[in-house]
Design a protein around this motif. Structure first.
Motif, PDB file in Angstrom:
ATOM      1  N   UNK A   1       0.853  -1.192   0.000  1.00 49.33           N
ATOM      2  CA  UNK A   1       0.000   0.000   0.000  1.00 49.33           C
ATOM      3  C   UNK A   1       0.882   1.232   0.000  1.00 49.33           C
ATOM      4  N   UNK A   2       0.469   2.252  -0.767  1.00 50.75           N
ATOM      5  CA  UNK A   2       1.271   3.467  -0.843  1.00 50.75           C
ATOM      6  C   UNK A   2       0.368   4.693  -0.757  1.00 50.75           C
ATOM      7  N   UNK A   3       0.757   5.634   0.097  1.00 52.59           N
ATOM      8  CA  UNK A   3       0.060   6.915   0.202  1.00 52.59           C
ATOM      9  C   UNK A   3       0.866   7.963  -0.555  1.00 52.59           C
TER      10      UNK A   3
ATOM     11  N   UNK B   1       0.483  17.801  -5.797  1.00 51.31           N
ATOM     12  CA  UNK B   1       1.538  16.781  -5.839  1.00 51.31           C
ATOM     13  C   UNK B   1       0.979  15.367  -5.746  1.00 51.31           C
ATOM     14  N   UNK B   2       0.094  15.129  -4.790  1.00 51.69           N
ATOM     15  CA  UNK B   2      -0.423  13.771  -4.585  1.00 51.69           C
ATOM     16  C   UNK B   2      -1.105  13.241  -5.833  1.00 51.69           C
ATOM     17  N   UNK B   3      -1.937  14.066  -6.442  1.00 54.31           N
ATOM     18  CA  UNK B   3      -2.701  13.628  -7.617  1.00 54.31           C
ATOM     19  C   UNK B   3      -1.762  13.303  -8.777  1.00 54.31           C
ATOM     20  N   UNK B   4      -0.837  14.204  -9.080  1.00 53.64           N
ATOM     21  CA  UNK B   4       0.063  13.980 -10.212  1.00 53.64           C
ATOM     22  C   UNK B   4       1.009  12.804  -9.949  1.00 53.64           C
ATOM     23  N   UNK B   5       1.520  12.695  -8.729  1.00 48.38           N
ATOM     24  CA  UNK B   5       2.407  11.585  -8.415  1.00 48.38           C
ATOM     25  C   UNK B   5       1.669  10.251  -8.515  1.00 48.38           C
TER      26      UNK B   5
ATOM     27  N   UNK C   1       0.574   5.154 -11.283  1.00 47.34           N
ATOM     28  CA  UNK C   1      -0.409   4.267 -11.897  1.00 47.34           C
ATOM     29  C   UNK C   1      -0.035   3.949 -13.338  1.00 47.34           C
ATOM     30  N   UNK C   2       0.469   4.953 -14.052  1.00 42.67           N
ATOM     31  CA  UNK C   2       0.887   4.733 -15.435  1.00 42.67           C
ATOM     32  C   UNK C   2       2.078   3.782 -15.515  1.00 42.67           C
ATOM     33  N   UNK C   3       2.805   3.661 -14.418  1.00 40.15           N
ATOM     34  CA  UNK C   3       3.973   2.780 -14.373  1.00 40.15           C
ATOM     35  C   UNK C   3       3.661   1.430 -13.734  1.00 40.15           C
TER      36      UNK C   3
ATOM     37  N   UNK D   1      -3.898  -0.306  -4.676  1.00 40.40           N
ATOM     38  CA  UNK D   1      -2.760  -0.132  -3.772  1.00 40.40           C
ATOM     39  C   UNK D   1      -2.512   1.326  -3.411  1.00 40.40           C
ATOM     40  N   UNK D   2      -3.238   2.251  -4.044  1.00 43.76           N
ATOM     41  CA  UNK D   2      -2.955   3.685  -3.931  1.00 43.76           C
ATOM     42  C   UNK D   2      -3.946   4.380  -3.004  1.00 43.76           C
ATOM     43  N   UNK D   3      -3.411   5.182  -2.089  1.00 41.71           N
ATOM     44  CA  UNK D   3      -4.206   6.078  -1.261  1.00 41.71           C
ATOM     45  C   UNK D   3      -3.719   7.501  -1.496  1.00 41.71           C
ATOM     46  N   UNK D   4      -4.638   8.469  -1.428  1.00 39.45           N
ATOM     47  CA  UNK D   4      -4.292   9.872  -1.670  1.00 39.45           C
ATOM     48  C   UNK D   4      -4.421  10.695  -0.399  1.00 39.45           C
ATOM     49  N   UNK D   5      -3.469  11.567  -0.203  1.00 36.36           N
ATOM     50  CA  UNK D   5      -3.503  12.561   0.875  1.00 36.36           C
ATOM     51  C   UNK D   5      -3.153  13.899   0.209  1.00 36.36           C
TER      52      UNK D   5
END
Length: 239
Positions: A61-63, A80-84, A89-91, A97-101
Motif C-alpha cells: 500500500x502506498x500513500x 503533488x499527490x494527484x500527479x504523483x 499508476x501509469x507505471x 494499492x494507492x491512497x491519496x492525501x
C-alpha cells in the motif's frame, strides 16, 4: 552546445554541495515494509522510484501525499499527490494499492496526514518506507522519528549522483538552494519539536555556511541567517 544547468556554480561550490548531498542521503537498503508514504515535491522522479519499489514487492500500500507545489506549481497544477499517483499508476501501480492525501503542505503534515489516511483505510503499519527526493531522506527520517516514534522508518529515493540529479531537474541553483535549506532544517527543527536530533559533522556545517554566504539562500527559513546558526525562533510553521 546544450545548456549546462549548473554552469554558474563554481567548482568549490559544487564540492560543498556534494558534501551536503552525501550527508542528507541515508543510503538505507530497501526492505519490505507494511506501507509506503511518498512525500510530494517538484521532482517527478519520486513517483517513478515509488513504482519501481512497489513492483519489486517492497510494500502493498502506498500513500501519495502533497498539496499544491510552491516551487513548480506549473508542473503540478492539480497538486503533488494527484500527479504523483497518476504517474505511478501509469507505471504499473494498481489503483487498489494507492491512497491519496492531497492536503499536506510540509514534511510534518506529509507524515501526520498520511498516517490518518492509512488508519482510515484499516492499515496500521509497524514499518514504513518514506520515498522522497534524494536530499530529503535524512529530514524525512528525523521527522518520522519525532511524529511516529514507534514505527520503523526506512528511506528511499532515486539512486542517482548529484550531477545526474541536477541535469534531470534542469536547475543547478535551485538544487543547491534546496540542499542548503534542507540542512538548515535538519539543524534547527529538533529544538522546535519538529524532528529528532541528528549529528551534523563540522565540515558539513561549514559547507552549508559557505554556500549560504555565497547567496544560495532561496530555500532558507524566512528571517533566519543560514544553516550553521543555532535555533532562535521556535514559532515558525514551515516544517
Amino acid at each position: 552546445m546544450a545548456h549546462d544547468p549548473g554552469a554558474e556554480i563554481t567548482p568549490r561550490q559544487w564540492r560543498d554541495a556534494g558534501l551536503l548531498w552525501q550527508y542528507l542521503r541515508l543510503g538505507h537498503p530497501p526492505r519490505r515494509c507494511d506501507a509506503a508514504i511518498v512525500l510530494g515535491s517538484h521532482d517527478l522522479g519520486v513517483p517513478v522510484r515509488a513504482a519501481e519499489l512497489y513492483r519489486a514487492g517492497y510494500f502493498p500500500t502506498v500513500v501519495f501525499s502533497g498539496a499544491a507545489n510552491r516551487t513548480r506549481a506549473d508542473r503540478l497544477p492539480r497538486g503533488e499527490a494527484v500527479h504523483f499517483a497518476e504517474r505511478a499508476a501509469a507505471l504499473g501501480v494498481p489503483a487498489a494499492a494507492i491512497l491519496l492525501e492531497p492536503h499536506a503542505r510540509n514534511t510534518g503534515e506529509n507524515l501526520t496526514l498520511s498516517r490518518r489516511v492509512l488508519t482510515g483505510a484499516g492499515v496500521h503499519p509497524r514499518s514504513v518506507i518514506l520515498i522522497a527526493m534524494p536530499y530529503m531522506e535524512r529530514r524525512a527520517y528525523a521527522t518520522c522519528r519525532r511524529r511516529w516514534p514507534r514505527t520503523e522508518a526506512v528511506c528511499a529515493s532515486a539512486p542517482v549522483a548529484l550531477d545526474t540529479y541536477v541535469r534531470g531537474i534542469g536547475d543547478g541553483r535551485l538544487v543547491v538552494e534546496k540542499l542548503v535549506g534542507t540542512l538548515q532544517r535538519v539543524l534547527e527543527y529538533p529544538a522546535r519539536g519538529f524532528a529528532v536530533e541528528q549529528e551534523v559533522p563540522p565540515r558539513v556545517r561549514e559547507a552549508g555556511r559557505r554556500l549560504a554566504a555565497d547567496g544560495f539562500t532561496g530555500a532558507l527559513i524566512p528571517d533566519r541567517p543560514g544553516p550553521a546558526e543555532g535555533p532562535k525562533d521556535t514559532a515558525k510553521k514551515d516544517i
